[in-house]
Design an enzyme around this catalytic site. Sequence first.
Site, short mmCIF file in Angstrom:
data_model
loop_
_atom_site.label_atom_id
_atom_site.label_comp_id
_atom_site.label_asym_id
_atom_site.label_seq_id
_atom_site.Cartn_x
_atom_site.Cartn_y
_atom_site.Cartn_z
N GLN A 190 0.85 -1.19 0.00
CA GLN A 190 0.00 0.00 0.00
C GLN A 190 0.88 1.24 0.00
O GLN A 190 1.70 1.43 0.89
CB GLN A 190 -0.90 -0.01 1.24
N HIS A 212 -2.20 0.02 -4.40
CA HIS A 212 -3.31 0.64 -3.68
C HIS A 212 -3.56 2.05 -4.21
O HIS A 212 -4.61 2.36 -4.73
CB HIS A 212 -3.07 0.65 -2.17
N ASP A 254 -7.20 1.10 -5.11
CA ASP A 254 -8.38 1.44 -4.30
C ASP A 254 -8.85 2.83 -4.71
O ASP A 254 -8.12 3.81 -4.58
CB ASP A 254 -8.01 1.42 -2.81
N GLU A 291 -10.61 -1.76 -6.24
CA GLU A 291 -11.26 -1.87 -4.94
C GLU A 291 -12.23 -0.70 -4.74
O GLU A 291 -11.89 0.45 -4.99
CB GLU A 291 -10.21 -1.86 -3.83
N ASP A 325 -14.98 -3.53 -0.49
CA ASP A 325 -14.36 -2.86 0.64
C ASP A 325 -15.43 -2.08 1.40
O ASP A 325 -15.80 -2.44 2.51
CB ASP A 325 -13.24 -1.93 0.16
N GLN A 347 -12.32 -7.92 0.79
CA GLN A 347 -11.32 -7.62 1.80
C GLN A 347 -11.84 -8.04 3.17
O GLN A 347 -12.93 -7.63 3.58
CB GLN A 347 -10.95 -6.13 1.86
N LYS A 349 -11.32 -7.23 6.60
CA LYS A 349 -10.68 -6.16 7.38
C LYS A 349 -10.54 -6.62 8.82
O LYS A 349 -11.44 -6.48 9.64
CB LYS A 349 -11.47 -4.86 7.27
#
Length: 442
Positions: A190, A212, A254, A291, A325, A347, A349
């Site tokens: 990321q 990311h 993302d 994402e 997400d 994802q 989390k």
Amino acid sequence: MKIDSVHATPGYSGFFFDDQRAIKRGAEQDGFTYEGDPVTDGFDEIRQAGETLIVDVELADGTVARGDCAAVQYSGAGGRDPLFQAEEYEPVVEGPVAEALVGRDATEFLENAELLEDLEVDVRGSEVSSSQPEADASGAGDRLHTAIRYGVSQALLAAAAEAQNTTRTDVVVDALGTDPATEPVPVFGQSGDDRYTNAEKMFVKGVPVLPHALINSVEKIGENGETLLEYVEWLVDRSRELGPEGYEPRFHIDVYGMVGEIFGAPYDRDEVVDYFAALEAAAAPYPIQIEGPMDVGNRDDQVDAMVELREGLAEAGVGVDIVADEWCNTFEDVQAFVDAGAADLVQVKTPDLGGIHRSGQAVRYCEGTDTRAYLGGTCNETETSARACAHVALATDAAQVLAKPGMGFDEGYMIVENEMRRTIARREREQTTETDEITADD
């Protein structure tokens, strides 16, 4: 081996807590911080230092096993538990949590973690019951904050491994009945806002999934998506210049719902499909996954929108994977997205699921479906929680695992990748020893 005591110490996490509602309402950045007043309960500032509660579980032989309570960067948003403040929860861990765990067999990881999931405390921090999986509707007791369940369960996992003289990977394998990975799970790097320099670092190290890119504004994606397209083209060119021989990265971007923002409200599917086709062409010959393509405001509508987009991409023959997400926080949320076929990846989390075993169970829920599991989490974790998650990733053979904590990339990548490598090496040594002993006996 019995659990002898449980201790808690407030500390810092690897990033910051941000008031997402205030930021979405237009709070302006002032250097690294934000100007204005917070709007989410518990926040004193729009951006404030991340916190952790360091948990030590001491066994009867004096061995200490550790876990870190952590919560996501955007705490208190999207139905999550409120802002996690370590000092507030310290007496809860050393009080009712310790009372429930002391004297229990440390080797019974799953049973101990499930007890923690079900534990309820009242407003004064004393135990109410451990029999109901949800908060008491009368208000007499509430489930422990997800961060507490997350951190204490990490310590319980480490305690079980210490008590059995084995790896945390093997404890999870036994608890969940999985077939573990024999190679490191692909690590997902990321970049944060430093999306060019950090991507270059990732290329040099041959990171399998990246970057990311934190595409969370119109400025970063472009009014018609042109800025992101240019960035993806740059990724391809730079990966060839800097990557090791034979390097074939997978790009994971993302976009924080921004694709939906620039192509209508909530989005125009045909335009999005065309744009994704352009992204696929820009990323060629490497795969790309997006994402959070849109954010429509609640889980049910998000699932429907993702299903519609995924069907549109399939009909058009566009090979861009979409990743759930937004509104995919809890175990039940993961189930909803997977059951509907709403994403190519979900994802998981980790801090939002509570006990770390719940993350493993969420990865397992994807088995036998066409949805892959990405064991994620947050930049706002610690090295202790990141290492624990590396074992869950190995035990469940997840599709990819997040490099964490922090937003500098290098440190998180080192922590997660090295933990997997040393674990695999240890398991191979132990298996070789067992084979040699069996051969000698024969």
